[in-house]
Design a protein around this motif. Structure first.
Motif, mmCIF file in Angstrom:
data_model
loop_
_atom_site.group_PDB
_atom_site.id
_atom_site.type_symbol
_atom_site.label_atom_id
_atom_site.label_comp_id
_atom_site.label_asym_id
_atom_site.label_seq_id
_atom_site.Cartn_x
_atom_site.Cartn_y
_atom_site.Cartn_z
ATOM 1 N N ILE A 270 3.139 25.610 -33.305
ATOM 2 C CA ILE A 270 2.531 26.711 -32.536
ATOM 3 C C ILE A 270 2.676 26.536 -31.032
ATOM 4 N N ALA A 271 2.510 25.317 -30.525
ATOM 5 C CA ALA A 271 2.543 25.096 -29.069
ATOM 6 C C ALA A 271 3.803 25.655 -28.403
ATOM 7 N N PRO A 272 5.010 25.480 -28.984
ATOM 8 C CA PRO A 272 6.196 26.056 -28.329
ATOM 9 C C PRO A 272 6.171 27.581 -28.233
ATOM 10 N N LEU A 273 5.354 28.223 -29.084
ATOM 11 C CA LEU A 273 5.293 29.693 -29.114
ATOM 12 C C LEU A 273 4.061 30.240 -28.405
ATOM 13 N N ALA A 274 3.252 29.366 -27.812
ATOM 14 C CA ALA A 274 1.930 29.763 -27.311
ATOM 15 C C ALA A 274 2.007 30.924 -26.331
ATOM 16 N N ASN A 275 2.934 30.887 -25.396
ATOM 17 C CA ASN A 275 3.038 31.970 -24.405
ATOM 18 C C ASN A 275 3.513 33.268 -25.043
ATOM 19 N N ASP A 276 4.321 33.155 -26.085
ATOM 20 C CA ASP A 276 4.859 34.358 -26.734
ATOM 21 C C ASP A 276 3.795 35.117 -27.527
ATOM 22 N N ILE A 277 2.840 34.401 -28.116
ATOM 23 C CA ILE A 277 1.832 35.073 -28.949
ATOM 24 C C ILE A 277 0.546 35.364 -28.182
ATOM 25 N N LYS A 278 0.500 34.950 -26.929
ATOM 26 C CA LYS A 278 -0.697 35.204 -26.121
ATOM 27 C C LYS A 278 -0.892 36.725 -25.981
ATOM 28 N N GLY A 279 -2.089 37.178 -26.172
ATOM 29 C CA GLY A 279 -2.388 38.602 -26.056
ATOM 30 C C GLY A 279 -2.340 39.348 -27.374
ATOM 31 N N TYR A 280 -1.854 38.701 -28.434
ATOM 32 C CA TYR A 280 -1.821 39.340 -29.759
ATOM 33 C C TYR A 280 -3.001 38.820 -30.585
ATOM 34 N N SER A 281 -3.827 39.724 -31.064
ATOM 35 C CA SER A 281 -4.975 39.305 -31.866
ATOM 36 C C SER A 281 -4.598 39.091 -33.328
ATOM 37 N N ASN A 282 -3.552 39.786 -33.797
ATOM 38 C CA ASN A 282 -3.135 39.687 -35.199
ATOM 39 C C ASN A 282 -1.759 39.045 -35.295
ATOM 40 N N LEU A 283 -1.635 38.062 -36.183
ATOM 41 C CA LEU A 283 -0.364 37.393 -36.419
ATOM 42 C C LEU A 283 0.025 37.505 -37.886
ATOM 43 N N ILE A 284 1.310 37.768 -38.121
ATOM 44 C CA ILE A 284 1.885 37.683 -39.456
ATOM 45 C C ILE A 284 2.878 36.529 -39.434
ATOM 46 N N ILE A 285 2.711 35.574 -40.330
ATOM 47 C CA ILE A 285 3.568 34.397 -40.362
ATOM 48 C C ILE A 285 4.470 34.467 -41.585
#
Length: 600
Positions: free
Chosen positions: A250-265
């Motif tokens: 997750i850490a490498p993607l932290a800036n990319d997912i910031k601001g999104y409340s819902n995640l689909i993995i």
């Protein structure tokens, strides 16, 4: 000269009939590798695609689901698919690389879903980025898409607008000597062991209580303090492992997912066994589920098909509740007497010595007798522990053992009672009735498979199972005395015509199974293939009491507060975290798979 020969072989195969092109796929793959060496990634990608198309021609002739699924897991399609991804990544064509990854994902499951939707004859692959964009727009969530290669992980983050927000090539951790640590599969196995999860539904459901004499001698307060200290140590150890896995995934993607409340993995391979909700940020000490709502999709194509199916509205609000707290059925488990072929890690065993391999940890009498009679022989317990002269070895090392089986016997095991199930089912029934659902309840009653099938196919909102799950048999345990009426197998479920919005599997290991190109082949896949829109399944053997607490909180949020399924699960996990009583493995086992929604 080598390129010319390979090109001629491919041309010859292309001009032949399909049955004669089977050898051509290997020539095409070799040609793709040659183009890569020659510095021609674009031509290599085209050649790899040709090899994949020839493989698909063979695959499409298969009529059985198991054949289609197993055929995708052979080495050739996996190797070709990974080479295509590498080729596109080297050419900086990140969208094409994701489409290549998706091309080899859950093809057999997608085929079954398209049959359910009467879409036979249509292409079951995503061939253009516009299709991916439409899926992201429909879901209103950021999508994290993983692909496991031999030496690294690829991770794409797709924003809710359908554009690629970030692409990351994640190198796996190395040890102090700079060598890559075993395999990623081994790392995940080690992570699960250190997290404290149980692989099978064993006797851990019943905590071994202190004897009255011990409690009197130490005092009640001291006994409780000792238990609290032990739980605190377990939580600290688990949190440390969760932080390490967060740093990788997750850490490498932290800036990319910031601001999104819902995640689909969308996981790949061994990532299907990772509890993403419990991954913990090292900086602010929060779990991922405290930042985002989460759900799992086997692939983008299956997410699209399931979402399209969920647009229909049920004619009525009917629910089915099935459970068992007492079990007449005993299960047989394999016990194999084995001879070592090699001596790994300097553990010396005589070439004539035999080791006892036991797949379940509750065969204490078998282990005790064997250990007493053969103190210098090896004892293996499940896929969890290995003991040699009482020395514990990490689970990931078990894969390297090379044994030849000399003798196989079977040991009978009784299933432990589930004392919290009656209360759990009562609460689910009450919540369903308050939500104006008509409820059919099957609890500690013997029913024929036809009666159960009819009830399952009639349920339109919910099917809830509270019982034991048997990972080895990929089945749910029903109330009965024989395997004919007491085991509901995944294969039987996949042949049903289900319409329920949600299936909740309140049992052990229901989200696990054989992991391959088609995702996880187990109970959760069977319910999706049968027509269910969402499944809540477990990633390990869950404790009885904390599972009951989880279910009570979840149904309150979903049925009473009318939250979407993934939001209700998120809220439930956050409450159990805030309580400060529960360890991560007591709430993080539950995963939401598929499309989600609130009760109409």
């Amino acid at each position: 000269c080598g390129l010319d020969c390979l090109q001629r072989a491919c041309m010859l195969a292309q001009s032949s009939q399909a049955i004669h092109r089977r050898g051509g796929k290997h020539a095409s793959f070799s040609l793709g590798q040659a183009w890569m060496i020659a510095g021609e990634p674009q031509r290599a990608a085209e050649t790899y695609r040709q090899a994949e198309q020839w493989f698909d021609e063979m695959w499409e002739t298969l009529t059985d689901d198991e054949q289609r699924r197993c055929h995708r897991d052979t080495s050739f399609p996996l190797q070709v698919n990974r080479e295509r991804q590498r080729t596109f990544m080297k050419a900086a064509q990140t969208e094409a690389a994701l489409l290549a990854a998706e091309c080899g994902r859950t093809r057999a499951l997608s085929f079954l879903l398209m049959q359910r939707l009467c879409l036979q004859g249509q292409d079951d692959r995503l061939d253009s980025w516009s299709e991916v964009r439409n899926i992201a727009l429909q879901q209103s969530a950021a999508i994290i898409y993983y692909s496991c290669l031999e030496s690294c992980l690829l991770a794409w983050v797709i924003g809710s607008s359908g554009d690629v927000v970030g692409v990351h090539e994640i190198q796996l951790p190395c040890n102090s000597c700079g060598m890559q640590e075993t395999s990623f599969k081994g790392q995940v196995a080690s992570f699960r062991v250190k997290l404290g999860v149980r692989c099978r539904d064993d006797s851990d459901n019943h905590v071994v209580e202190d004897s009255c004499a011990d409690v009197c001698e130490r005092g009640i307060a001291e006994t409780l303090q000792s238990k609290l200290r032990a739980r605190k140590c377990k939580k600290l150890e688990a949190d440390l492992e969760l932080e390490k896995m967060f740093d990788i995934l997750i850490a490498p993607l932290a800036n990319d997912i910031k601001g999104y409340s819902n995640l689909i993995i969308v996981p790949d391979q061994e990532l299907h066994t990772i509890p993403f909700a419990a991954l913990r940020c090292r900086e602010d000490k929060t779990y991922l589920v405290q930042r985002h709502t989460l759900r799992i999709a086997p692939s983008l194509q299956t997410l699209k098909l399931i979402a399209n199916r969920s647009l229909s509205t049920p004619d009525s609000n009917s629910a089915l509740i099935v459970g068992a707290s007492e079990f007449e059925l005993g299960t047989k488990h394999t016990v194999a007497l084995s001879r070592f072929v090699n001596e790994p890690w300097g553990l010396h065993t005589r070439s004539t010595a035999k080791g006892l391999f036991v797949r379940d940890v509750d065969h204490q009498s078998v282990l005790a007798k064997h250990n007493k009679a053969n103190p210098n022989q090896a004892i293996f317990v499940g896929d969890k522990l290995c003991k040699i002269n009482h020395t514990t070895i990490p689970a990931e090392m078990l894969d390297a053992l090379n044994m030849s089986v000399d003798l196989i016997i079977e040991v009978q095991r009784d299933l432990t009672p589930l004392r919290s199930v009656p209360q759990e089912l009562h609460w689910v029934e009450e919540q369903c009735k308050h939500a104006n659902c008509s409820v059919t309840k099957m609890f500690n009653q013997v029913h024929t498979k036809e009666e159960l099938r009819s009830a399952m196919e009639s349920a339109e909102v919910l099917i809830h199972f509270a019982t034991h799950g048997l990972l080895e048999h990929l089945s749910l345990v029903l109330y009965g005395s024989t395997s004919t009426n007491a085991l509901l197998h995944a294969e039987e479920i996949s042949r049903m015509q289900l319409q329920a919005k949600l299936v909740v599997l309140s049992a052990c290991n229901t989200g696990r199974g054989e992991v391959g190109a088609d995702g996880v082949t187990g109970l959760s896949r069977a319910f999706l293939a049968a027509g269910v829109q969402s499944v809540i399944a477990t990633l390990w053997a869950v404790p009885d009491v904390s599972t009951s607490v989880f279910m009570r909180e979840f149904y309150t949020e979903w049925l009473s507060n009318r939250l979407a399924i993934h939001e209700a699960v998120c809220r439930t996990m956050c409450r159990m975290i805030d309580d400060g009583v529960y360890l991560p493995h007591e709430w993080a086992a539950f995963a939401v798979i598929g499309a989600t929604g609130a009760v109409e």
